[in-house]
Design a protein around this motif. Sequence first.
Motif, PDB file in Angstrom:
ATOM      1  N   TRP A 124      87.501  76.636  38.596  1.00 31.05           N
ATOM      2  CA  TRP A 124      86.941  77.041  39.888  1.00 31.05           C
ATOM      3  C   TRP A 124      87.806  78.081  40.603  1.00 31.05           C
ATOM      4  O   TRP A 124      87.281  79.034  41.184  1.00 31.05           O
ATOM      5  N   ARG A 125      89.102  77.931  40.552  1.00 35.32           N
ATOM      6  CA  ARG A 125      89.994  78.867  41.248  1.00 35.32           C
ATOM      7  C   ARG A 125      90.313  80.068  40.363  1.00 35.32           C
ATOM      8  O   ARG A 125      90.100  81.211  40.762  1.00 35.32           O
ATOM      9  N   ASP A 126      90.828  79.792  39.165  1.00 39.75           N
ATOM     10  CA  ASP A 126      91.350  80.880  38.339  1.00 39.75           C
ATOM     11  C   ASP A 126      90.255  81.709  37.678  1.00 39.75           C
ATOM     12  O   ASP A 126      90.346  82.930  37.646  1.00 39.75           O
ATOM     13  N   LEU A 127      89.233  81.068  37.141  1.00 44.23           N
ATOM     14  CA  LEU A 127      88.153  81.819  36.498  1.00 44.23           C
ATOM     15  C   LEU A 127      87.178  82.391  37.521  1.00 44.23           C
ATOM     16  O   LEU A 127      86.858  83.573  37.488  1.00 44.23           O
ATOM     17  N   LEU A 128      86.706  81.534  38.435  1.00 45.28           N
ATOM     18  CA  LEU A 128      85.646  81.953  39.348  1.00 45.28           C
ATOM     19  C   LEU A 128      86.144  82.573  40.646  1.00 45.28           C
ATOM     20  O   LEU A 128      85.355  83.112  41.416  1.00 45.28           O
ATOM     21  N   GLY A 129      87.446  82.476  40.909  1.00 44.36           N
ATOM     22  CA  GLY A 129      88.014  83.160  42.067  1.00 44.36           C
ATOM     23  C   GLY A 129      87.838  82.468  43.399  1.00 44.36           C
ATOM     24  O   GLY A 129      87.998  83.098  44.449  1.00 44.36           O
ATOM     25  N   MET A 130      87.536  81.178  43.394  1.00 42.19           N
ATOM     26  CA  MET A 130      87.443  80.462  44.667  1.00 42.19           C
ATOM     27  C   MET A 130      88.849  80.288  45.236  1.00 42.19           C
ATOM     28  O   MET A 130      89.829  80.209  44.495  1.00 42.19           O
ATOM     29  N   ILE A 158      81.365  87.997  33.750  1.00 44.34           N
ATOM     30  CA  ILE A 158      81.607  86.571  34.000  1.00 44.34           C
ATOM     31  C   ILE A 158      81.571  85.817  32.668  1.00 44.34           C
ATOM     32  O   ILE A 158      82.447  85.005  32.380  1.00 44.34           O
ATOM     33  N   GLU A 159      80.584  86.099  31.856  1.00 40.88           N
ATOM     34  CA  GLU A 159      80.477  85.450  30.547  1.00 40.88           C
ATOM     35  C   GLU A 159      81.689  85.779  29.673  1.00 40.88           C
ATOM     36  O   GLU A 159      82.281  84.890  29.046  1.00 40.88           O
ATOM     37  N   ALA A 160      82.081  87.050  29.645  1.00 39.80           N
ATOM     38  CA  ALA A 160      83.224  87.461  28.817  1.00 39.80           C
ATOM     39  C   ALA A 160      84.512  86.780  29.274  1.00 39.80           C
ATOM     40  O   ALA A 160      85.326  86.355  28.441  1.00 39.80           O
ATOM     41  N   ALA A 161      84.707  86.672  30.585  1.00 39.33           N
ATOM     42  CA  ALA A 161      85.918  86.013  31.109  1.00 39.33           C
ATOM     43  C   ALA A 161      85.932  84.537  30.719  1.00 39.33           C
ATOM     44  O   ALA A 161      86.989  83.985  30.393  1.00 39.33           O
ATOM     45  N   ALA A 162      84.764  83.884  30.749  1.00 36.16           N
ATOM     46  CA  ALA A 162      84.687  82.474  30.353  1.00 36.16           C
ATOM     47  C   ALA A 162      85.016  82.317  28.869  1.00 36.16           C
ATOM     48  O   ALA A 162      85.767  81.412  28.484  1.00 36.16           O
ATOM     49  N   VAL A 163      84.489  83.192  28.046  1.00 34.89           N
ATOM     50  CA  VAL A 163      84.759  83.138  26.608  1.00 34.89           C
ATOM     51  C   VAL A 163      86.246  83.371  26.349  1.00 34.89           C
ATOM     52  O   VAL A 163      86.882  82.650  25.576  1.00 34.89           O
ATOM     53  N   GLU A 164      86.808  84.370  27.030  1.00 35.08           N
ATOM     54  CA  GLU A 164      88.229  84.697  26.854  1.00 35.08           C
ATOM     55  C   GLU A 164      89.127  83.514  27.184  1.00 35.08           C
ATOM     56  O   GLU A 164      90.161  83.301  26.562  1.00 35.08           O
ATOM     57  N   ARG A 165      88.721  82.704  28.169  1.00 35.66           N
ATOM     58  CA  ARG A 165      89.531  81.545  28.589  1.00 35.66           C
ATOM     59  C   ARG A 165      89.062  80.236  27.949  1.00 35.66           C
ATOM     60  O   ARG A 165      89.474  79.158  28.369  1.00 35.66           O
TER      61      ARG A 165
END
Length: 191
Positions: free
Chosen positions: A43-49, A104-111
């Motif tokens: 929630w914080r690191d991937l999505l930037g909340m 957003i999808e690419a960042a999720a895959v990368e992590r």
Amino acid sequence: GGGRKVCSPDGYTFMLFPDPHPSQTPMSLALNVTCLDASLGYWRDLLGMKVVEQDKTSCTLVCGKGYTPCSLILTPLPSDTTLNHGYAYGRLAFSCPSNQLRAIEAAAVERSYDVLTPFLNLDTPGKATVQVVILGDPDGFETCFVGDEGFRELSKTDPKADILLDKAIESDDSVAWFEIKATKKTARKVS
């Protein structure tokens, strides 16, 4: 005071309260999580909340720029407790510019986060096509990202909505279905 209790078809109970100051009251959602650190990674690191408050019992994050912030409260469960989503736990949805969905999808895959539904166009006959990506957080909560442009088009009020809904209800035999269900429930209580 002034709340209204409603139940979903699956038996979940919700309390609805009128909002006396809708432009001044932030909305919030609370989720139980199995590991606060893993959830913060999503929630914080991937999505930037942004974390606005954190202690041993919960962590509150916010999102939104230029709007009344929406807060997400993450509450860690005791280590010996299993998270049970039940049958109808729902999905969180965020709208964002369509051109950000693939990133957003690419960042999720990368992590190494779950991509439950890769980028796709959802056609709605006679209406706007929307683009979506659906991710899963570490506890399996679904997060849907919807292209804002199509979402706004689909969200417009249909002036014929009430008439169309009434016609659909009249033609779907739901009244008869509920009457049968109520009769069976009454018969079980009597026997």
